[in-house]
Write an enzyme that holds these catalytic residues in place. Structure first.
Site, PDB file in Angstrom:
ATOM      1  N   TYR A 118       0.950  -1.190   0.163  1.00 56.23           N
ATOM      2  CA  TYR A 118      -0.168  -0.231   0.172  1.00 56.23           C
ATOM      3  C   TYR A 118       0.249   1.166   0.071  1.00 56.23           C
ATOM      4  CZ  TYR A 118      -3.964  -2.645   0.844  1.00 56.23           C
ATOM      5  OH  TYR A 118      -5.036  -3.815   1.247  1.00 56.23           O
ATOM      6  N   LYS A 137       3.703 -15.446   2.726  1.00 57.89           N
ATOM      7  CA  LYS A 137       3.089 -16.366   1.823  1.00 57.89           C
ATOM      8  C   LYS A 137       4.606 -16.329   1.489  1.00 57.89           C
ATOM      9  CE  LYS A 137       0.682 -17.857  -2.181  1.00 57.89           C
ATOM     10  NZ  LYS A 137       0.300 -18.915  -2.334  1.00 57.89           N
ATOM     11  N   ASP A 145      -3.136 -17.808   2.026  1.00 55.61           N
ATOM     12  CA  ASP A 145      -4.821 -18.455   0.928  1.00 55.61           C
ATOM     13  C   ASP A 145      -5.123 -19.931   2.286  1.00 55.61           C
ATOM     14  OD1 ASP A 145      -1.985 -19.855   1.075  1.00 55.61           O
ATOM     15  OD2 ASP A 145      -2.745 -20.733  -0.562  1.00 55.61           O
ATOM     16  N   ASP A 183      -5.725  -6.899   5.802  1.00 56.56           N
ATOM     17  CA  ASP A 183      -6.655  -6.878   5.376  1.00 56.56           C
ATOM     18  C   ASP A 183      -7.885  -6.970   4.928  1.00 56.56           C
ATOM     19  OD1 ASP A 183      -8.298  -4.312   4.538  1.00 56.56           O
ATOM     20  OD2 ASP A 183      -6.921  -3.538   2.775  1.00 56.56           O
ATOM     21  N   ASP A 187     -10.899  -8.766   6.731  1.00 54.42           N
ATOM     22  CA  ASP A 187     -12.699  -8.617   6.670  1.00 54.42           C
ATOM     23  C   ASP A 187     -13.381  -9.986   6.608  1.00 54.42           C
ATOM     24  OD1 ASP A 187     -12.177  -5.788   6.342  1.00 54.42           O
ATOM     25  OD2 ASP A 187     -13.187  -5.078   4.190  1.00 54.42           O
TER      26      ASP A 187
END
Ligand code: NAD
Length: 386
Positions: free
Chosen positions: A164, A215, A248, A272, A276
């Site tokens: 970001y 990851k 994942d 993020d 959620d």
């Protein structure tokens, strides 16, 4: 689930109550649509607690988001930023909505207010409790048999690094006429260690179980992340049960069996998305609070922080007096715990919210066909339980 499930970060995680009681000096940025509606009730609850506990409140309200654009020409007015700089914490509502959606992306309330606030105060640690009371399991899209005792987990998200904020961030037209955009994912070892310290403190106050999500099979930043977490925990937190999970798989495991996690820590973008998902499985956004802690200390020597509900401005229900104020009220509790060292008083608020909701007083988002109450009556019930 233990009785203290309403205490998402466990007892005595941070600073104990201090005597004499500090003056609570904070900025109130209610924002747009339901922001001011739920903020009014959160402040009413806090005023009540302050009276009971002999706390001195010193808070100032200021415009932010759409209200900042309408009244001052920008989402984060200079006067609002100055007020925040002079405060020990920020109590934030939520910003944005249809009224400002046609503005260029860079001027949109969320991007032009929240991101600069996070950057300006280096709010690097986002602590998001994922708490679903046993009595509210119907609110979750997960089958009740998967979460018979509700959900009680915590997501620690790195908030000021990663893709970001990484540079370069560009869009260019190539020689052949094609268009190419670049975002850059960057992490420094020191940034990973900094967020890890928050995760370790949180995990120690709960079940001493920490899962690091990355990851590392694909991304360089994740290879560094995993190496840093492994080495730092071996040296500084051998008492914790540490595990690693690819993002994942973590997304899948959250939906399959969320309580296998206790505390998980991850980088900005993964956090993020996972936070959620966590909000969805925990039922209504109206119940979930969050804390974003800064690298700097406030005038009390405690973390400066921004405290806000997980949800947005809910334009679909704004102005009707039916928004759930619990998330905003629970954000007040987090502010008392982290930025003012008042853990016992924070717990009182958390317990009162839980008692009011499980006692049967519910706003429409968590009523499921049963009679529901409005924003004010919900706060009244919480005050009655204090
Ligand atoms: P939203 O979170 O505002 O609403 C999603 C759904 O949840 C809606 O049905 C809403 O009614 C419900 N909901 C949310 N909070 C609730 C509450 N307290 N009580 C009862 N129901 C509640 O998400 P959205 O509709 O995607 O976004 C609306 C606006 O909010 C957008 O402009 C978005 O950019 C902004 N937003 C701001 C923040 C923030 O300020 N941190 C966060 C998310 C979204």
């Amino acid at each position: 689930m233990e009785d203290n499930a309403c205490l998402p970060l466990g007892p005595a995680a941070w600073q104990p109550v201090r005597f004499p009681m500090p003056t609570l000096k904070f900025a109130v940025l209610a924002g747009d649509y339901i922001g001011p509606e739920v903020m009014t009730e959160a402040l009413r609850v806090l005023e009540h607690v302050a009276q009971q506990e002999n706390l001195t409140l010193s808070y100032t309200k200021a415009d932010v988001g759409g209200a900042g654009i309408d009244n001052h020409g920008k989402a984060l007015p200079d006067s609002t930023l100055k007020l925040c700089e002079q405060s020990d914490a920020i109590l934030f509502g939520s910003v944005g909505g249809p009224k400002w959606e046609k503005l260029p992306p860079k001027e949109q309330p969320e991007r032009a207010a929240l991101l600069p606030l996070r950057k300006h105060f280096t709010l690097f640690a986002n602590i998001r409790p994922g708490l679903l009371y046993r009595e509210l399991t119907d609110a979750s899209p997960l089958k009740t048999e998967r979460i018979p005792d509700g959900i009680d987990i915590v997501c620690i998200r790195e908030l000021t690094g990663g893709v970001y904020f990484g540079l370069p961030k560009t869009t260019t037209t190539l020689a052949d006429g094609d268009v190419q955009s670049i975002d850059t994912m960057v992490y420094k070892k020191s940034e990973i260690e900094r967020i890890l310290q928050v995760a370790i403190t949180t995990a120690r106050a709960r079940k001493k179980k920490l899962c690091s999500v990355d990851k590392a099979n694909v991304l360089e930043t994740s290879v560094l992340w995993r190496k840093t977490v492994t080495e730092y925990c071996a040296k500084h937190a051998p008492d914790l049960a540490l595990s690693h999970m690819y993002v994942d798989n973590a997304a899948m495991q959250l939906a399959r069996d969320p309580n296998q996690f206790d505390v998980f820590v991850t980088e900005n973008m993964f956090g993020d998305i996972l936070s959620d998902e966590m909000a969805v499985i925990c039922g209504s956004l109206g119940m979930l609070s969050s804390a974003s802690l800064g690298a700097g200390k406030n005038s009390l020597g405690l973390p400066f922080g921004l405290y806000e509900p997980a949800g947005g401005t809910a334009p679909d229900i704004a102005g009707k007096g039916i928004a759930n104020p619990c998330a905003q009220i629970l954000s007040v509790a987090l502010m008392l715990r982290f930025s003012f060292g008042l853990d016992a008083i924070a717990k009182r608020i958390e317990t009162a919210v839980r008692s009011a909701v499980t006692g049967g007083t519910r706003t429409g988002d968590i009523a499921f066909g049963k009679p529901s109450v409005g924003t004010r009556a919900m706060a009244d019930a919480i005050i009655a339980n204090l």
